[in-house]
Enzyme design. Structure first.
Site, PDB file in Angstrom:
ATOM      1  N   GLN A  60       2.444   2.354   5.469  1.00 43.73           N
ATOM      2  CA  GLN A  60       1.132   1.809   6.148  1.00 43.73           C
ATOM      3  C   GLN A  60       0.091   1.631   5.072  1.00 43.73           C
ATOM      4  O   GLN A  60       0.071   2.350   4.391  1.00 43.73           O
ATOM      5  CB  GLN A  60       0.760   2.783   7.283  1.00 43.73           C
ATOM      6  CG  GLN A  60      -0.390   2.119   8.382  1.00 43.73           C
ATOM      7  CD  GLN A  60      -1.653   2.152   7.672  1.00 43.73           C
ATOM      8  OE1 GLN A  60      -1.897   3.260   6.933  1.00 43.73           O
ATOM      9  NE2 GLN A  60      -2.581   1.429   8.241  1.00 43.73           N
ATOM     10  N   SER A  61      -0.545   0.485   5.207  1.00 44.39           N
ATOM     11  CA  SER A  61      -1.550   0.189   4.123  1.00 44.39           C
ATOM     12  C   SER A  61      -1.171  -0.005   2.686  1.00 44.39           C
ATOM     13  O   SER A  61      -0.304  -0.577   2.382  1.00 44.39           O
ATOM     14  CB  SER A  61      -2.862   1.172   4.701  1.00 44.39           C
ATOM     15  OG  SER A  61      -4.031   0.567   3.997  1.00 44.39           O
ATOM     16  N   ALA A  62      -1.633   1.175   2.066  1.00 44.49           N
ATOM     17  CA  ALA A  62      -1.496   1.201   0.477  1.00 44.49           C
ATOM     18  C   ALA A  62      -0.079   1.688   0.219  1.00 44.49           C
ATOM     19  O   ALA A  62       0.595   1.213  -0.474  1.00 44.49           O
ATOM     20  CB  ALA A  62      -2.217   2.301  -0.153  1.00 44.49           C
ATOM     21  N   ASP A 176      -7.498  -5.923  12.333  1.00 41.38           N
ATOM     22  CA  ASP A 176      -7.576  -5.050  11.179  1.00 41.38           C
ATOM     23  C   ASP A 176      -8.693  -5.615  10.321  1.00 41.38           C
ATOM     24  O   ASP A 176      -8.856  -6.932   9.782  1.00 41.38           O
ATOM     25  CB  ASP A 176      -6.273  -5.312  10.332  1.00 41.38           C
ATOM     26  CG  ASP A 176      -5.994  -4.394   9.170  1.00 41.38           C
ATOM     27  OD1 ASP A 176      -7.175  -4.032   8.494  1.00 41.38           O
ATOM     28  OD2 ASP A 176      -4.871  -3.920   8.999  1.00 41.38           O
ATOM     29  N   HIS A 208      -6.748  -1.481  11.835  1.00 41.56           N
ATOM     30  CA  HIS A 208      -6.122  -0.997  10.414  1.00 41.56           C
ATOM     31  C   HIS A 208      -5.448   0.527  10.713  1.00 41.56           C
ATOM     32  O   HIS A 208      -4.587   0.795  10.511  1.00 41.56           O
ATOM     33  CB  HIS A 208      -7.044  -0.984   9.449  1.00 41.56           C
ATOM     34  CG  HIS A 208      -6.275  -0.830   8.106  1.00 41.56           C
ATOM     35  ND1 HIS A 208      -5.446  -1.672   7.564  1.00 41.56           N
ATOM     36  CD2 HIS A 208      -6.349   0.269   7.163  1.00 41.56           C
ATOM     37  CE1 HIS A 208      -5.059  -1.254   6.387  1.00 41.56           C
ATOM     38  NE2 HIS A 208      -5.469   0.033   6.079  1.00 41.56           N
TER      39      HIS A 208
END
Length: 265
Positions: A60-62, A176, A208
């Site tokens: 998720q994300s990074a 997001d 997000h």
């Protein structure tokens, strides 16, 4: 941890990989840590009830950025018949699917400007991306650290490295505010053009942090969770069905909704 807990409650064997953060490490160190973790899972998960031939890599994300970067670099190495000495060599055969939640896959100066306005300052991102504290190496650094740019590269296309990638599933919320929703679409298109199996799905109103924070806390029925569980447990099933399982509630909805109003992401 909350997302992992919810997946474990549904019968998924979960291994949570960690990696060095800046300034202890840059993107290269982070990808090395992720690759080392993937190698460990593929070699050991059977001792914990998992199937090493059906590993789903979720970030998720990074985490989505680093995991996808590790995958495309591994595909490039395998296609060129290169074997890395460290971390312990691993192959893509055991990765049955990649799920990217709210991920960023191509880093551009405009995206760094967006992060800067959110409080993730340029100097920090320059350091993370190995562009030098002033960004003087930015033009060379960003393509190396962007999975989408790797997939679009001539070398990746020439060796047909995309054919080695697992099924690539990109999930993104329409609200997001941290990672623009277009990041998933352009990566999806690049993967398809390169010959990879790729799917993208958008979730109306999700932010997000909803998938790993607000949604697991408030419980209830959640289509994104059903889709992730279906992918992890049901092989090639594209997404979950219309029957949504009621998840236990950790906090009252009004508290979660109140906090959500102050969430900047």
């Amino acid at each position: 941890a909350l997302l992992g807990k919810r997946l474990m409650e549904r019968g998924v064997v979960v291994a949570c990989l960690d990696y060095r953060n800046f300034p202890q490490g840059t993107v290269s160190d982070m990808v090395l840590d992720v690759s080392t973790g993937v190698s460990w899972v593929l070699n050991n998960i059977q001792h914990y009830g998992g199937d090493p031939a059906r590993v789903t890599l979720l970030g998720q994300s990074a985490g989505a950025h680093l995991a996808s970067l590790a995958l495309v670099r591994q595909a490039a190495s395998q296609a060129a018949n290169q074997v890395e000495g460290y971390p312990p060599p691993w192959r893509l055969d055991g990765i049955h699917c990649f799920i990217g939640l709210s991920g960023g896959y191509e880093f551009t100066p405009d995206l760094l400007d967006h992060f800067h306005k959110k409080g993730l300052y340029r100097a920090v991102m320059y350091g993370i991306m190995e562009a030098g504290i002033t960004g003087k190496r930015l033009e060379d650094a960003l393509p190396r650290q962007s999975p989408e740019r790797v997939v679009r590269s001539a070398a990746f296309l020439k060796t047909q490295a995309a054919s080695l990638l697992p099924r690539m599933v990109l999930l993104h919320g329409t609200e997001d505010a941290s990672m623009p929703v277009g990041c998933a679409q352009t990566f999806h298109q690049a993967l398809l053009l390169a010959g990879a199996r790729s799917e993208v799905k958008y979730y109306e109103g999700k932010t997000h942090t909803d998938p790993f924070l607000e949604d697991p806390i408030k419980g209830g029925r959640d289509q994104l969770m059903e889709d992730v569980v279906a992918i992890c447990l049901k092989g090639e099933t594209s997404f979950g069905g219309k029957t949504l399982i009621e998840q236990p509630r950790l906090l009252p909805h009004f508290l979660v909704n109140l906090a959500r109003n102050f969430m900047p992401f």
